[in-house]
Scaffold this active site. Structure first.
Site, short mmCIF file in Angstrom:
data_model
loop_
_atom_site.label_atom_id
_atom_site.label_comp_id
_atom_site.label_asym_id
_atom_site.label_seq_id
_atom_site.Cartn_x
_atom_site.Cartn_y
_atom_site.Cartn_z
N ARG A 121 12.94 13.63 0.28
CA ARG A 121 13.84 13.13 -0.77
C ARG A 121 13.62 13.75 -2.13
NH1 ARG A 121 14.08 6.87 0.14
NH2 ARG A 121 16.12 7.02 -0.83
N GLN A 127 19.25 16.62 -2.06
CA GLN A 127 19.67 15.32 -2.60
C GLN A 127 21.09 14.92 -2.21
OE1 GLN A 127 18.45 14.89 -6.70
NE2 GLN A 127 16.31 15.01 -6.07
N ASP A 130 21.15 12.88 1.10
CA ASP A 130 20.24 11.73 1.17
C ASP A 130 20.99 10.45 1.56
OD1 ASP A 130 18.40 9.73 0.80
OD2 ASP A 130 17.68 10.46 -1.14
N SER A 133 19.65 7.04 0.13
CA SER A 133 20.06 6.73 -1.24
C SER A 133 21.53 6.36 -1.30
CB SER A 133 19.80 7.93 -2.16
OG SER A 133 18.42 8.09 -2.36
N TYR A 232 5.89 7.06 -3.75
CA TYR A 232 6.26 6.24 -2.60
C TYR A 232 5.30 5.07 -2.46
CZ TYR A 232 9.67 9.73 -1.62
OH TYR A 232 10.75 10.55 -1.74
P1 NAI Z 1 12.62 1.69 0.18
O1 NAI Z 1 13.99 1.24 0.60
O2 NAI Z 1 11.76 2.38 1.18
O3 NAI Z 1 11.82 0.46 -0.44
C1 NAI Z 1 12.36 -0.23 -1.56
C2 NAI Z 1 11.28 -0.44 -2.59
O4 NAI Z 1 10.34 -1.39 -2.10
C3 NAI Z 1 10.48 0.79 -2.98
O5 NAI Z 1 10.58 0.99 -4.36
C4 NAI Z 1 9.05 0.45 -2.55
O6 NAI Z 1 8.08 0.96 -3.45
C5 NAI Z 1 9.08 -1.06 -2.59
N1 NAI Z 1 8.03 -1.67 -1.78
C6 NAI Z 1 7.60 -1.31 -0.54
N2 NAI Z 1 6.60 -2.12 -0.14
C7 NAI Z 1 6.41 -3.02 -1.13
C8 NAI Z 1 5.52 -4.12 -1.32
N3 NAI Z 1 4.61 -4.45 -0.40
N4 NAI Z 1 5.59 -4.82 -2.48
C9 NAI Z 1 6.49 -4.48 -3.44
N5 NAI Z 1 7.36 -3.47 -3.32
C10 NAI Z 1 7.32 -2.74 -2.18
O7 NAI Z 1 12.73 2.59 -1.13
P2 NAI Z 1 13.78 3.70 -1.51
O8 NAI Z 1 14.85 3.14 -2.33
O9 NAI Z 1 14.15 4.41 -0.26
O10 NAI Z 1 12.90 4.64 -2.44
C11 NAI Z 1 11.62 5.05 -2.00
C12 NAI Z 1 11.04 6.04 -2.99
O11 NAI Z 1 11.77 7.24 -2.97
C13 NAI Z 1 11.05 5.55 -4.42
O12 NAI Z 1 9.86 5.99 -5.01
C14 NAI Z 1 12.19 6.29 -5.04
O13 NAI Z 1 12.06 6.45 -6.42
C15 NAI Z 1 12.07 7.61 -4.28
N6 NAI Z 1 13.32 8.35 -4.28
C16 NAI Z 1 13.32 9.60 -4.80
C17 NAI Z 1 14.49 10.31 -4.82
C18 NAI Z 1 14.48 11.66 -5.43
O14 NAI Z 1 13.47 12.08 -5.94
N7 NAI Z 1 15.57 12.33 -5.39
C19 NAI Z 1 15.75 9.80 -4.26
C20 NAI Z 1 15.61 8.48 -3.72
C21 NAI Z 1 14.43 7.78 -3.73
#
Ligand code: NAI
Length: 383
Positions: A121, A127, A130, A133, A232
């Site tokens: 990601r 992107q 994705d 997202s 992550y």
């Molecule tokens: P996800 O759908 O896998 O999870 C949702 C959220 O829940 C995440 O922020 C995760 O840190 C949080 N989470 C997981 N376990 C937890 C716990 N035990 N307690 C509290 N919170 C908890 O997440 P998503 O939306 O798929 O994003 C995952 C990561 O990928 C994030 O860091 C996001 O910023 C990153 N990302 C980066 C992108 C890029 O660089 N282009 C694009 C999309 C996402």
């Protein structure tokens, strides 16, 4: 080269893998497209729209599979379809790779199966492919609307001659793509929003959207670990889980709406809301558990069902929210697939006979990450 679209075989899935617009783009690139009749119906895309875009219509999934080199799908293929695959065919979809019981079959058939969820990601050229997202963004928005619909009071503050209406208190647990969109949507509706995530980096994002950050104490060691995972989720210690439960308990005792989004790829969702906390919540408060399909963040939530606890708390097990916005989520998903399919064509784009040539390359960082079966092998690393 022909691309096929298989209809979802579940009543709870309204999305379609390719839209008429996506068909037009693929036709321009030189592909032919065949759609299983009715595949787009639940997303308001009738067969005639696909025909006008230049696609053929097939009466059955078997016909689609028999004609297609590349088969597109929203979720994993139905077993009745997988058994008709032949060597060299390509399957592209959200295949739920870590829980997919058909990977051995895909491999045995000699198919190359690409699981779109495995996209790297942070890779900037990936992107626009994705799917997590594109779907989570819509789901975060819709989750707030589902909550507003279940809630028996309004979200915004109103000053009326009959009295003042207080704004709803919304708590968002898990602030990834869905959580951020949920914060933005709840704020737009006038709610007061608090949010938490185990990634400290999310604090700034929450605050920039006007939310209040719910801080869970973290040891020096854990802060390092959180940084090392590159943004992550990391595996929290028992102490962190205990502290988090106390923070959640306090916040939810005052909350009207709770939206939980926390997922861990390849594993069951973490349990963030326990029965003891639910028992302290106000009658009429609403929880939307967006992780209901992968084990649930909320104790007792049931996928695709809404339950009411003895103290009047409503828990919505929202297993597949993107399907409730099927037209828009299909548009974005189809765009993601077209962008990925474009990378599967040889750089020269066409061969001498003016037909498209496939360029499968497991050393490519996108293809290599997404391919869960290739060359009769299952390639998925264990979690
Ligand atoms: P996800 O759908 O896998 O999870 C949702 C959220 O829940 C995440 O922020 C995760 O840190 C949080 N989470 C997981 N376990 C937890 C716990 N035990 N307690 C509290 N919170 C908890 O997440 P998503 O939306 O798929 O994003 C995952 C990561 O990928 C994030 O860091 C996001 O910023 C990153 N990302 C980066 C992108 C890029 O660089 N282009 C694009 C999309 C996402």
């Amino acid at each position: 080269m022909k691309i096929g679209v298989i209809s979802a075989d579940s009543a709870s899935e309204s999305r379609v893998a390719l839209t008429p617009d996506a068909v037009k783009k693929l036709r321009k690139l030189g592909f032919e497209v065949v759609i299983q009749s009715g595949a787009g119906q639940a997303a308001y895309y009738a067969d005639e729209l696909y025909q006008s875009a230049g696609a053929d219509i097939a009466n059955s999934s078997t016909e689609v599979v028999n004609q297609s080199q590349i088969i597109t799908t929203v979720n994993d293929l139905p077993m009745t379809v997988t058994e008709h695959l032949t060597a060299g065919q390509i399957v592209i979809g959200m295949l739920d790779p870590y829980r997919n019981a058909q990977l051995d079959t895909y491999a045995a058939k000699g198919a190359t199966a690409f699981a779109m969820e495995l996209l790297p990601r942070t890779l900037s050229r990936a992107q626009n492919m994705d799917v997590l997202s594109s779907q989570a963004n819509l789901a975060g928005y819709k989750a707030v609307l589902l909550a507003a619909n279940e809630y028996s009071r309004p979200f915004p503050m109103f000053m009326t001659s009959a009295g003042t209406v207080k704004p709803a208190k919304v708590v968002i647990l898990g602030v990834g793509v869905a959580g951020l969109q949920a914060i933005a949507t709840a704020k737009r509706l006038g709610a007061v929003v608090e949010a938490s995530d185990l990634r400290p980096a999310a604090k700034e994002q929450v605050e920039s959207l006007g939310g209040k950050w719910l801080d869970v104490p973290m040891s020096e060691d854990e802060a390092q670990k959180a940084k090392a995972t590159g943004g992550y989720a990391w595996t929290p210690s028992e102490q962190y889980i205990k502290d988090q439960a106390a923070v959640v308990d306090k916040a939810l005792s005052n909350a009207d709406i709770v939206i939980t989004t926390a997922q861990i790829p390849g594993r069951n969702a973490p349990r963030l809301v326990h029965a003891a906390t639910l028992a302290k919540m106000k009658a009429g408060s609403v929880l939307i558990d967006m992780a209901a399909g992968t084990g649930g963040n909320v104790e007792g939530s049931i996928p695709d069902e809404t339950i009411t606890t003895a103290n009047g708390v409503r828990i919505v097990g929202a297993a597949n929210i993107p399907s409730q916005l099927a037209a828009q989520s299909s548009d974005l998903y189809a765009n993601n697939l077209v962008n990925f399919i474009t990378t599967l064509i040889a750089p020269a784009a066409t061969d001498a006979a003016n037909t498209l040539a496939l360029n499968l390359d497991m050393n490519d960082e996108i293809q290599g990450a997404l391919a869960v079966t290739h060359d009769n092998q299952v390639r998925l690393a264990k979690r």
